[in-house]
Design an enzyme around this catalytic site. Sequence first.
Site, PDB file in Angstrom:
ATOM      1  CE  LYS A  20     -44.353  37.237  36.073  1.00  0.00           C
ATOM      2  NZ  LYS A  20     -43.193  38.426  36.497  1.00  0.00           N
ATOM      3  CE1 TYR A  60     -40.696  36.377  31.182  1.00  0.00           C
ATOM      4  CE2 TYR A  60     -40.187  34.775  33.604  1.00  0.00           C
ATOM      5  CZ  TYR A  60     -41.040  35.890  32.434  1.00  0.00           C
ATOM      6  OH  TYR A  60     -41.883  36.027  33.350  1.00  0.00           O
ATOM      7  CG  ASN A 123     -44.919  42.021  37.274  1.00  0.00           C
ATOM      8  OD1 ASN A 123     -43.936  40.505  37.506  1.00  0.00           O
ATOM      9  ND2 ASN A 123     -44.573  42.369  36.111  1.00  0.00           N
ATOM     10  CG  HIS A 126     -46.139  35.222  31.963  1.00  0.00           C
ATOM     11  ND1 HIS A 126     -44.798  36.269  31.164  1.00  0.00           N
ATOM     12  CD2 HIS A 126     -46.489  34.484  31.673  1.00  0.00           C
ATOM     13  CE1 HIS A 126     -45.518  35.973  29.531  1.00  0.00           C
ATOM     14  NE2 HIS A 126     -46.198  34.645  30.326  1.00  0.00           N
ATOM     15  CD  GLU A 137     -45.470  32.915  26.908  1.00  0.00           C
ATOM     16  OE1 GLU A 137     -45.794  33.484  27.396  1.00  0.00           O
ATOM     17  OE2 GLU A 137     -44.365  34.030  26.349  1.00  0.00           O
TER      18      GLU A 137
END
Length: 160
Positions: A20, A60, A123, A126, A137
Amino acid sequence: VRFNHFFSVVAMEQTFIAVKPDGVQRGLVGETVRRFEQKGFKLVAMKMVQASSAHLEEHYKDLKEKPFFSGLCTYMASGPVVAMVWEGSGVVAMGRMLLGETKPQDSLPGTLRGDFCINVGRNIVHGSDSVESAKREIALWFKREEIVTWKSCTHDWLYE
Ligand code: IDP
Ligand code: MG
């Protein structure tokens, strides 16, 4: 005729892993790649992408009712991400184990989130949560021709 070749069929999976924007900014691309490589998984696609809001909202979409959805999409669009497809037996579930829990504070040391971050909203990585979502995805982030078919010289030393 004597057959002395033993063939074993290994069911391969692919998973979508992304570093990310915070992970990219913090210099954790190499560390993420290293952990998947050293486990024995095979990298079959990788690119740096500045994702659009529309693309991230699609990525998402299952979370669109969550209160953090808009902040999540803003965060994910705040800089480039490094998108990857990794292949191997059990790579979807093991990929999640290499990442750790969604919340870094529930993630054990030895996982990427346990070792390198603090906050659920930052975080760093992914990973697809199921074989089905991995397929969705991968198709969202990569064109067919961007997925490379190749045989790693380590294959026969990793799989019986
Ligand atoms: P996952 O990334 O471990 O699969 P999901 O539940 O799918 O976790 O959530 C997607 C992402 O949304 C998380 O990785 C995290 O960046 C963010 N997120 C999840 N829960 C929260 C929250 O409570 N506050 C802020 N961001 C969150
Ligand atoms: Mg998820």
